[in-house]
Design a protein around this motif. Structure first.
Motif, PDB file in Angstrom:
ATOM      1  N   GLN A  56       0.826  -1.211   0.000  1.00 12.74           N
ATOM      2  CA  GLN A  56       0.000   0.000   0.000  1.00 12.74           C
ATOM      3  C   GLN A  56       0.860   1.262   0.000  1.00 12.74           C
ATOM      4  O   GLN A  56       0.593   2.202  -0.758  1.00 12.74           O
ATOM      5  N   GLN A  57       1.879   1.304   0.820  1.00 14.14           N
ATOM      6  CA  GLN A  57       2.718   2.492   0.924  1.00 14.14           C
ATOM      7  C   GLN A  57       3.487   2.753  -0.365  1.00 14.14           C
ATOM      8  O   GLN A  57       3.682   3.915  -0.750  1.00 14.14           O
ATOM      9  N   GLU A  58       3.938   1.697  -1.039  1.00 12.54           N
ATOM     10  CA  GLU A  58       4.739   1.863  -2.244  1.00 12.54           C
ATOM     11  C   GLU A  58       3.913   1.737  -3.524  1.00 12.54           C
ATOM     12  O   GLU A  58       4.458   1.641  -4.613  1.00 12.54           O
ATOM     13  N   GLU A  59       2.566   1.748  -3.342  1.00 15.21           N
ATOM     14  CA  GLU A  59       1.631   1.813  -4.470  1.00 15.21           C
ATOM     15  C   GLU A  59       1.835   0.684  -5.485  1.00 15.21           C
ATOM     16  O   GLU A  59       1.927   0.907  -6.688  1.00 15.21           O
ATOM     17  N   TYR A  60       1.896  -0.529  -4.978  1.00 10.36           N
ATOM     18  CA  TYR A  60       1.933  -1.691  -5.867  1.00 10.36           C
ATOM     19  C   TYR A  60       0.534  -1.934  -6.438  1.00 10.36           C
ATOM     20  O   TYR A  60      -0.482  -1.641  -5.783  1.00 10.36           O
ATOM     21  N   GLU A  61       0.487  -2.466  -7.648  1.00 17.19           N
ATOM     22  CA  GLU A  61      -0.797  -2.767  -8.269  1.00 17.19           C
ATOM     23  C   GLU A  61      -1.556  -3.836  -7.477  1.00 17.19           C
ATOM     24  O   GLU A  61      -2.770  -3.776  -7.336  1.00 17.19           O
ATOM     25  N   ALA A  62      -0.827  -4.813  -6.982  1.00 16.19           N
ATOM     26  CA  ALA A  62      -1.452  -5.911  -6.248  1.00 16.19           C
ATOM     27  C   ALA A  62      -0.395  -6.651  -5.449  1.00 16.19           C
ATOM     28  O   ALA A  62       0.808  -6.508  -5.688  1.00 16.19           O
ATOM     29  N   LEU A  63      -0.877  -7.451  -4.499  1.00 19.05           N
ATOM     30  CA  LEU A  63      -0.012  -8.371  -3.756  1.00 19.05           C
ATOM     31  C   LEU A  63      -0.391  -9.780  -4.166  1.00 19.05           C
ATOM     32  O   LEU A  63      -1.550 -10.196  -4.030  1.00 19.05           O
ATOM     33  N   VAL A  64       0.574 -10.525  -4.685  1.00 13.68           N
ATOM     34  CA  VAL A  64       0.355 -11.927  -5.032  1.00 13.68           C
ATOM     35  C   VAL A  64       0.914 -12.785  -3.907  1.00 13.68           C
ATOM     36  O   VAL A  64       2.098 -12.694  -3.578  1.00 13.68           O
ATOM     37  N   ILE A  65       0.059 -13.606  -3.292  1.00 12.50           N
ATOM     38  CA  ILE A  65       0.496 -14.524  -2.242  1.00 12.50           C
ATOM     39  C   ILE A  65       0.571 -15.922  -2.839  1.00 12.50           C
ATOM     40  O   ILE A  65      -0.453 -16.513  -3.175  1.00 12.50           O
ATOM     41  N   THR A  66       1.779 -16.430  -3.028  1.00 12.29           N
ATOM     42  CA  THR A  66       1.923 -17.799  -3.531  1.00 12.29           C
ATOM     43  C   THR A  66       1.806 -18.750  -2.340  1.00 12.29           C
ATOM     44  O   THR A  66       2.457 -18.568  -1.312  1.00 12.29           O
ATOM     45  N   LEU A  67       0.982 -19.757  -2.491  1.00 18.12           N
ATOM     46  CA  LEU A  67       0.681 -20.687  -1.398  1.00 18.12           C
ATOM     47  C   LEU A  67       1.258 -22.062  -1.704  1.00 18.12           C
ATOM     48  O   LEU A  67       0.979 -22.650  -2.754  1.00 18.12           O
ATOM     49  N   ASN A  68       2.046 -22.558  -0.786  1.00 20.00           N
ATOM     50  CA  ASN A  68       2.577 -23.921  -0.837  1.00 20.00           C
ATOM     51  C   ASN A  68       2.653 -24.381   0.604  1.00 20.00           C
ATOM     52  O   ASN A  68       3.690 -24.320   1.247  1.00 20.00           O
ATOM     53  N   LEU A 199      -0.314 -12.588 -14.216  1.00 19.96           N
ATOM     54  CA  LEU A 199      -0.472 -11.130 -14.311  1.00 19.96           C
ATOM     55  C   LEU A 199      -1.031 -10.713 -15.665  1.00 19.96           C
ATOM     56  O   LEU A 199      -1.772  -9.726 -15.766  1.00 19.96           O
ATOM     57  N   GLU A 200      -0.678 -11.448 -16.705  1.00 15.81           N
ATOM     58  CA  GLU A 200      -1.246 -11.160 -18.027  1.00 15.81           C
ATOM     59  C   GLU A 200      -2.755 -11.416 -18.025  1.00 15.81           C
ATOM     60  O   GLU A 200      -3.531 -10.654 -18.612  1.00 15.81           O
ATOM     61  N   ARG A 210     -10.438  -0.930  -8.137  1.00 12.67           N
ATOM     62  CA  ARG A 210      -9.191  -0.551  -8.798  1.00 12.67           C
ATOM     63  C   ARG A 210      -9.000  -1.439 -10.026  1.00 12.67           C
ATOM     64  O   ARG A 210      -9.076  -2.656  -9.937  1.00 12.67           O
ATOM     65  N   GLU A 211      -8.764  -0.788 -11.168  1.00 15.26           N
ATOM     66  CA  GLU A 211      -8.514  -1.540 -12.389  1.00 15.26           C
ATOM     67  C   GLU A 211      -7.041  -1.944 -12.426  1.00 15.26           C
ATOM     68  O   GLU A 211      -6.150  -1.097 -12.410  1.00 15.26           O
ATOM     69  N   LEU A 212      -6.821  -3.237 -12.466  1.00 14.32           N
ATOM     70  CA  LEU A 212      -5.452  -3.739 -12.424  1.00 14.32           C
ATOM     71  C   LEU A 212      -4.725  -3.476 -13.733  1.00 14.32           C
ATOM     72  O   LEU A 212      -5.269  -3.697 -14.823  1.00 14.32           O
ATOM     73  N   SER A 213      -3.499  -2.993 -13.602  1.00 14.27           N
ATOM     74  CA  SER A 213      -2.625  -2.814 -14.751  1.00 14.27           C
ATOM     75  C   SER A 213      -1.369  -3.638 -14.479  1.00 14.27           C
ATOM     76  O   SER A 213      -0.367  -3.129 -13.987  1.00 14.27           O
ATOM     77  N   THR A 214      -1.476  -4.930 -14.766  1.00 15.33           N
ATOM     78  CA  THR A 214      -0.418  -5.859 -14.361  1.00 15.33           C
ATOM     79  C   THR A 214       0.330  -6.482 -15.523  1.00 15.33           C
ATOM     80  O   THR A 214       1.341  -7.159 -15.316  1.00 15.33           O
ATOM     81  N   SER A 215      -0.143  -6.285 -16.751  1.00 16.24           N
ATOM     82  CA  SER A 215       0.531  -6.869 -17.897  1.00 16.24           C
ATOM     83  C   SER A 215       1.920  -6.240 -18.057  1.00 16.24           C
ATOM     84  O   SER A 215       2.062  -5.030 -18.203  1.00 16.24           O
ATOM     85  N   GLY A 216       2.949  -7.080 -17.994  1.00 19.26           N
ATOM     86  CA  GLY A 216       4.309  -6.589 -18.117  1.00 19.26           C
ATOM     87  C   GLY A 216       4.816  -5.839 -16.905  1.00 19.26           C
ATOM     88  O   GLY A 216       5.867  -5.187 -16.977  1.00 19.26           O
TER      89      GLY A 216
END
Length: 434
Positions: A56-68, A199-200, A210-216
């Motif tokens: 949130q502070q660094e204005e990332y588009e999203a947080l992806v949590i990989t689960l294993n 992300l694509e 929020r409209e995600l802009s994650t491509s590339g």
């Protein structure tokens, strides 16, 4: 005379700016990836909260949590889901890499994310709460507990438009689904081979207004600070349990050999183990471990019998089993995972215990061996290493050491002599009678 500028040039410049601006914007887009591997421990929720704050502070588009993960603590799982709900950052749950799983608590976390995805050849499910006891694996039959988990799973599924029936069956029927089955059942939204592919696929979706802009987008991997990294290590149930057991052995060694510092190591080790467990420790386990320590101390006071030592060793082993946070609701994992973790903790405990007992009794054996110096050797045999005349002094070998001796008889080198008395460092000897 000024030349007239062509009217096409401003339009060409404007078009060039419009064409380049999306590329410039996309170059600034970035996504933070948090890897949740292994068990969900008392520090996992702190790590998720910290990652969400950074995103949130660094204005990332999203947080992806990989689960294993095979699952973990229920309380930590609930706090993770709550943090995801309260965050303004879109959270994408992704079971990754291929061949891994997100069972029990991991399945609930996936259901609680804003976007759910899986890599090919991954599995979710096995969320039926079970306990492992001396009688084997037993499913939790308490309707209050089961219904609460079902309600939570269905609520999260409904919140994100997913299959509520499948969410319920994860818990009531131990349903397992692979990536394709989960997509077909409406439990997840995407199947992606890797993070870039994911992300694509999610690019352009509207999540949390929020409209995600994650491509590339640039992919950054979350790295916890030093405190959280250390806590993550010691909060592993195997590590924290072994720290406590090592601490117990350290205290016992410290009691038997005061001043060596082992007791300080023991206290520190136990403290770290308790911190790693979040101070959520089975009282019966602590009682058995303390009883084991008392029995070892009694063995020190009354050595040679062995009963106290053996009983203490058994108490430490059983206590280590109870120490493992395997009972529901403290630990939410499939039965085979719980059994594997118990073996992983008890096996080194047994090995360390046997080694400790071996060393312990060897020390006692040396401690109770008849010493050469300071004890009366009267009646023991020695060997003359010099020719000694009657009434004269020479040297004899007694238990591998050279002693000055006065003989009552004439002795030749190599004669066997009987020690009749000792005064200070001087032995009184006579020739052994044939």
């Amino acid at each position: 005379m000024l030349k007239r500028t062509s009217p096409l040039i401003p339009f060409l410049f404007l078009a060039l700016v419009l064409l380049l601006s999306p590329a410039c914007a996309s170059a600034e887009d970035k996504v933070l990836v948090l890897e949740l591997d292994d068990a969900i421990t008392p520090v996992s929720d702190d790590i998720v909260v910290d990652a969400l704050l950074i995103a949130q502070q660094e204005e990332y588009e999203a947080l992806v949590i990989t689960l294993n993960t095979p699952g973990g603590g229920v309380d930590e799982t609930l706090r993770i889901i709550e943090a995801i709900d309260q965050s303004e950052v879109p959270v994408i749950g992704y079971v990754y890499p291929g061949g891994t799983k997100a069972w029990s608590a991991g399945t609930l976390i996936l259901l609680g994310t804003d976007v759910a995805a899986m890599a090919p050849f991954t599995v979710i499910g096995s969320a039926q709460p079970v306990t492992v006891s001396t009688g084997g694996v037993e499913p939790v039959e308490d309707d209050k507990i089961v219904n609460a988990l079902v309600a939570l799973a269905k609520e999260k599924a409904n919140q994100h438009g997913r299959n509520e029936t499948a969410a319920e069956k994860f818990i009531t029927e131990n349903l397992n689904l692979n990536a394709e089955e989960a997509l077909e059942a409406g439990v997840i939204e995407y199947v992606a081979t890797d993070v870039e592919d994911l992300l694509e696929q999610v690019d352009g979706q509207t999540i949390k207004d929020r409209e995600l802009s994650t491509s590339g987008a640039t992919i950054d991997t979350y790295a916890p600070n030093l405190r959280l990294s250390f806590m993550d290590i010691i909060s592993d149930p195997i590590i924290s349990s072994l720290l406590i057991m090592l601490g117990i052995y350290g205290i016992v060694i410290g009691i038997s050999n005061p001043g060596a510092g082992a007791e300080i190591f023991g206290v520190v080790s136990i403290s770290l183990g308790l911190v790693g467990m979040g101070f959520d420790v089975n009282i019966a386990a602590i009682f058995l471990i303390l009883l084991g320590v008392v029995l070892f101390v009694l063995e020190l006071q009354a050595p040679g019998v062995g009963i106290f030592g053996i009983a203490g060793f058994v108490c430490l082993i059983v206590g280590s089993i109870f120490l493992v946070p395997m009972d529901f609701p403290r630990w939410y994992t499939p039965a085979d995972v719980q059994q594997t973790m118990i073996i992983a903790i008890v096996t080194p405990t047994i090995v360390m215990g046997l080694l400790f007992v071996f060393v312990f009794y060897k020390v006692l054996e040396v401690r109770h061996r008849k010493p050469v110096i300071g004890e009366e050797p009267t009646g023991d045999l020695a060997e003359a290493i010099d020719k000694i005349d009657a009434g004269s002094e020479g040297f004899v070998r007694y238990r591998g050491e050279y002693w000055k001796a006065r003989s009552e008889d004439d002795l030749e080198e190599g004669d066997s002599v009987l020690i009749t008395d000792k005064k200070g460092p001087l032995l009184f000897v006579k020739k052994e009678e044939e």
